[in-house]
Design an enzyme around this catalytic site. Structure first.
Site, mmCIF file in Angstrom:
data_model
loop_
_atom_site.group_PDB
_atom_site.id
_atom_site.type_symbol
_atom_site.label_atom_id
_atom_site.label_comp_id
_atom_site.label_asym_id
_atom_site.label_seq_id
_atom_site.Cartn_x
_atom_site.Cartn_y
_atom_site.Cartn_z
ATOM 1 N N GLY A 111 0.913 -1.280 0.319
ATOM 2 C CA GLY A 111 0.168 -0.150 0.113
ATOM 3 C C GLY A 111 0.742 1.286 0.138
ATOM 4 N N ASN A 141 -5.072 2.782 -12.960
ATOM 5 C CA ASN A 141 -4.085 2.353 -12.189
ATOM 6 C C ASN A 141 -2.980 2.911 -12.149
ATOM 7 O OD1 ASN A 141 -3.640 0.025 -10.645
ATOM 8 N ND2 ASN A 141 -2.997 -1.032 -13.636
ATOM 9 N N HIS A 190 1.471 1.535 -13.479
ATOM 10 C CA HIS A 190 1.420 0.010 -13.572
ATOM 11 C C HIS A 190 3.248 0.637 -13.806
ATOM 12 C CE1 HIS A 190 2.472 -3.380 -15.600
ATOM 13 N NE2 HIS A 190 2.612 -2.726 -16.555
ATOM 14 N N SER A 198 3.793 3.804 -15.077
ATOM 15 C CA SER A 198 2.945 4.650 -16.230
ATOM 16 C C SER A 198 1.600 4.770 -15.341
ATOM 17 C CB SER A 198 2.521 4.373 -17.247
ATOM 18 O OG SER A 198 3.745 3.678 -18.012
ATOM 19 N N ASP A 225 -4.118 -2.876 -18.662
ATOM 20 C CA ASP A 225 -2.903 -2.127 -18.756
ATOM 21 C C ASP A 225 -3.285 -1.355 -19.970
ATOM 22 O OD1 ASP A 225 -2.214 -2.968 -15.963
ATOM 23 O OD2 ASP A 225 -0.772 -4.745 -16.880
HETATM 24 C C1 GAR Z 1 3.708 -0.936 -7.676
HETATM 25 O O1 GAR Z 1 4.703 -1.017 -7.820
HETATM 26 C C2 GAR Z 1 3.130 -0.993 -8.506
HETATM 27 O O2 GAR Z 1 3.059 0.044 -10.018
HETATM 28 C C3 GAR Z 1 2.383 -2.218 -8.222
HETATM 29 O O3 GAR Z 1 2.834 -2.462 -7.549
HETATM 30 C C4 GAR Z 1 3.012 -2.283 -6.982
HETATM 31 C C5 GAR Z 1 2.039 -2.142 -5.200
HETATM 32 O O4 GAR Z 1 2.993 -1.729 -4.040
HETATM 33 N N1 GAR Z 1 1.494 -2.717 -9.575
HETATM 34 C C6 GAR Z 1 1.480 -3.524 -10.181
HETATM 35 O O5 GAR Z 1 2.220 -4.352 -10.802
HETATM 36 C C7 GAR Z 1 -0.190 -3.491 -10.553
HETATM 37 N N2 GAR Z 1 -0.194 -5.322 -12.085
HETATM 38 P P1 GAR Z 1 2.465 -0.839 -3.322
HETATM 39 O O6 GAR Z 1 1.463 -1.824 -2.921
HETATM 40 O O7 GAR Z 1 3.396 -0.750 -2.253
HETATM 41 O O8 GAR Z 1 1.668 0.567 -3.241
#
Ligand code: GAR
Length: 183
Positions: free
Chosen positions: A12, A102, A104, A131, A140
């Site tokens: 999170g 979102n 990504h 992005s 995506d």
């Molecule tokens: C982030 O790096 C986000 O960009 C990625 O997961 C991580 C979540 O970290 N999202 C994806 O890969 C979506 N397919 P967080 O829980 O610390 O925000």
């Protein structure tokens, strides 16, 4: 102020950045599909309304209907996915058409899906990044709203690169969400 609902599955850190740098929007709900998500504890401690629903043992439609209800009950107008690692159904996307964004961890359209950092390193890319895009039925694949680049340095591993990209995510996402809420 536009009311934003954030969906998470884990750590999170992007959700925390969206909360701490909120301007032009307010966070009405943080929802997680994982009861043990670290981000949910943080949101509770910060007095933010939370909703936790594991999809285990539920039909996907019922699971998503529960999330949909929680979001609408909280008055959510815009959904921000922040490390939400579950595909939303076409039905859900259609019900929130143009209202879900979102973040990504790649420079889309490169490296949709998983393992983005390893793929960028293996390809010999000089830059990586993140992005923010509109969520559509195509994984995506929706309109890119903003991107940030970081260098790939000699000796980078997927983990060291991910940490550099994550810092860029935390700067990019609140800014792009605010712009999106203003349009
Ligand atoms: C982030 O790096 C986000 O960009 C990625 O997961 C991580 C979540 O970290 N999202 C994806 O890969 C979506 N397919 P967080 O829980 O610390 O925000």
């Amino acid at each position: 102020l536009k009311k934003v609902g954030i969906l998470i599955s884990g750590r999170g850190s992007n959700m925390m950045a969206l909360v701490e740098r909120a301007s032009g929007y307010e966070i009405a709900l943080v929802a997680s599909d994982k009861p043990e998500a670290a981000g949910i504890g943080w949101a509770r401690e910060h007095g933010i309304a939370t909703f936790v629903q594991s999809p285990k043992g539920m039909l996907k439609g019922d699971y998503e209907a529960a999330i949909d209800r929680a979001l609408r009950d909280a008055g959510v107008q815009i959904i921000a996915l922040a490390g939400y690692m579950r595909l939303l159904s076409d039905d859900f996307v259609a019900r929130w058409r143009g209202k879900i964004i979102n973040i990504h961890p790649s420079l889309l359209p490169k490296y949709k899906g998983l393992d983005t950092h390893a793929r960028a390193i293996d390809a010999g890319d000089a830059v990586a990044g993140c992005s923010v895009h509109v969520v559509t039925e195509e994984l995506d694949g929706g309109e890119v709203l903003g991107q940030a680049e970081v260098p790939i340095l000699p000796g980078d591993t997927p983990d060291t690169l991910a940490a550099r990209v994550l810092e860029a995510e935390h700067r990019l996402y609140p800014r792009v969400l605010a712009e999106f809420c203003a349009r």
